[in-house]
Design a protein around this motif. Structure first.
Motif, mmCIF file in Angstrom:
data_model
loop_
_atom_site.group_PDB
_atom_site.id
_atom_site.type_symbol
_atom_site.label_atom_id
_atom_site.label_comp_id
_atom_site.label_asym_id
_atom_site.label_seq_id
_atom_site.Cartn_x
_atom_site.Cartn_y
_atom_site.Cartn_z
ATOM 1 N N THR A 20 -7.841 -6.971 -1.669
ATOM 2 C CA THR A 20 -7.011 -6.115 -2.520
ATOM 3 C C THR A 20 -7.782 -4.879 -2.960
ATOM 4 O O THR A 20 -7.259 -3.755 -2.927
ATOM 5 C CB THR A 20 -6.522 -6.894 -3.754
ATOM 6 N N SER B 245 -0.279 -8.676 -4.736
ATOM 7 C CA SER B 245 -1.160 -8.723 -3.581
ATOM 8 C C SER B 245 -1.654 -10.148 -3.323
ATOM 9 O O SER B 245 -1.691 -10.613 -2.171
ATOM 10 C CB SER B 245 -2.356 -7.790 -3.794
ATOM 11 N N SER C 39 -6.600 -1.133 -1.852
ATOM 12 C CA SER C 39 -6.190 -0.275 -2.966
ATOM 13 C C SER C 39 -7.126 0.914 -3.115
ATOM 14 O O SER C 39 -6.688 2.019 -3.450
ATOM 15 C CB SER C 39 -6.114 -1.073 -4.270
ATOM 16 N N ARG D 7 -5.972 4.844 -3.017
ATOM 17 C CA ARG D 7 -6.310 5.823 -4.057
ATOM 18 C C ARG D 7 -7.064 7.007 -3.480
ATOM 19 O O ARG D 7 -6.839 8.159 -3.872
ATOM 20 C CB ARG D 7 -7.128 5.164 -5.165
ATOM 21 N N MET E 93 2.274 1.698 -3.462
ATOM 22 C CA MET E 93 1.274 2.177 -4.411
ATOM 23 C C MET E 93 1.006 3.671 -4.214
ATOM 24 O O MET E 93 0.904 4.431 -5.179
ATOM 25 C CB MET E 93 -0.029 1.394 -4.263
ATOM 26 N N CYS F 147 0.825 -1.217 0.000
ATOM 27 C CA CYS F 147 0.000 0.000 0.000
ATOM 28 C C CYS F 147 0.855 1.261 0.000
ATOM 29 O O CYS F 147 0.560 2.230 -0.720
ATOM 30 C CB CYS F 147 -0.928 0.000 1.219
ATOM 31 N N TRP G 219 0.416 -5.521 -10.009
ATOM 32 C CA TRP G 219 0.062 -5.129 -8.641
ATOM 33 C C TRP G 219 -0.913 -6.136 -8.045
ATOM 34 O O TRP G 219 -0.766 -6.539 -6.882
ATOM 35 C CB TRP G 219 -0.556 -3.727 -8.619
#
Length: 269
Positions: free
Chosen positions: A159, A141, A163, A167, A108, A105, A137
């Protein structure tokens, strides 16, 4: 048989389809087109990207680009995939599903904030991930969660959960960074604004939060701390606590509860 549901340019990015070969001149490449488009977006925002603008940057005709990318939407999909890039390998010291997802995380988030224009576009395609880096990605995960008792569908759902949280927080951070001076001014006066709009009793729970000091730290100095991981870390750890509780209920080995704590590689202040 080729599937018309997936763009030819995406299949080309995967190496599943040959690149255009007709014509005497091979000056353009799909990778070159994507790189030029990213440079435009980095400099002027995603809204500045068009087929004609990218063609101009490359010294080519707009029609020449259409031999590689059929639509602007396809180009944007490939831009986002290239800009975000592939996930970094897990360091040797990161073991276990929780530490792995923390690192995933944080990585990302960092990748998204390198190209803030890409953040709202990551999930804007309206379909499942299909590009090489997006699926890399997802693959990482799933591998991180492979040592648990979770089913494959549950791994995908988790996931999507983490995610989406990444974001969302990255999008807020990018928005604050877009106009730092304006952000400082708005946050400096936000508590007073909330106090005024809640004083008539219409929003009692929000009023209680204001009076309790929940918005006291939203000042100009706090707004300037763009590397403040507190909110991100807190939200991520609570999500992972939920996953840990779910695994414990399944009979998996319990994972110690984490307080706000730092995700791997991050520093909270």
């Amino acid at each position: 048989m080729e599937n018309d549901a997936f763009p030819a340019s995406v299949e080309a990015a995967w190496g599943l389809r040959e690149r255009p070969q007709k014509g005497p001149k091979r000056a353009l490449t799909l990778d070159g087109i994507i790189t030029a488009a990213i440079a435009v977006a980095d400099g002027e925002g995603a809204e500045a990207v068009s087929m004609s603008r990218v063609a101009k940057e490359l010294g080519a005709s707009t029609m020449a680009l259409y031999r590689y990318v059929a639509t602007k939407d396809e180009l944007v999909t490939l831009m986002v995939d290239s800009a975000v890039g592939a996930p970094p390998p897990l360091p040797d010291g990161v073991t276990g599903w929780r530490a792995g997802l923390e690192y995933w995380c944080v990585s990302m988030r960092e990748a998204l904030l390198r190209h803030p224009w890409a953040i709202p576009l990551v999930a804007a395609s309206g379909g499942p991930p299909i590009t090489p880096n997006q699926l890399a990605w997802l693959d990482q995960s799933l591998r991180i969660l492979s040592g648990t008792r979770l089913g494959q569908g549950e791994k995908i759902a988790i996931t999507l959960l983490v995610s989406g949280q990444v974001r969302s927080e990255a999008g807020i951070t990018a928005m604050l960074l877009r106009d730092p001076d304006g952000t400082k001014r708005r946050l400096a006066g936000y508590k007073d604004f909330l106090r005024r709009v809640t004083e008539d009793g219409r929003l009692p729970a929000l009023r209680e939060a204001v009076e309790d000091g929940a918005f006291d730290n939203l000042d100009a100095d706090a707004a300037a701390e763009v590397d403040d991981f507190d909110d991100f870390t807190f939200g991520l750890q609570r999500a992972l606590d939920g996953v840990a509780a779910y695994l414990a209920a399944m009979g998996d080995v319990p994972v110690p509860h984490s307080s706000q704590g730092d995700p791997a590689g991050a520093t909270a202040e």
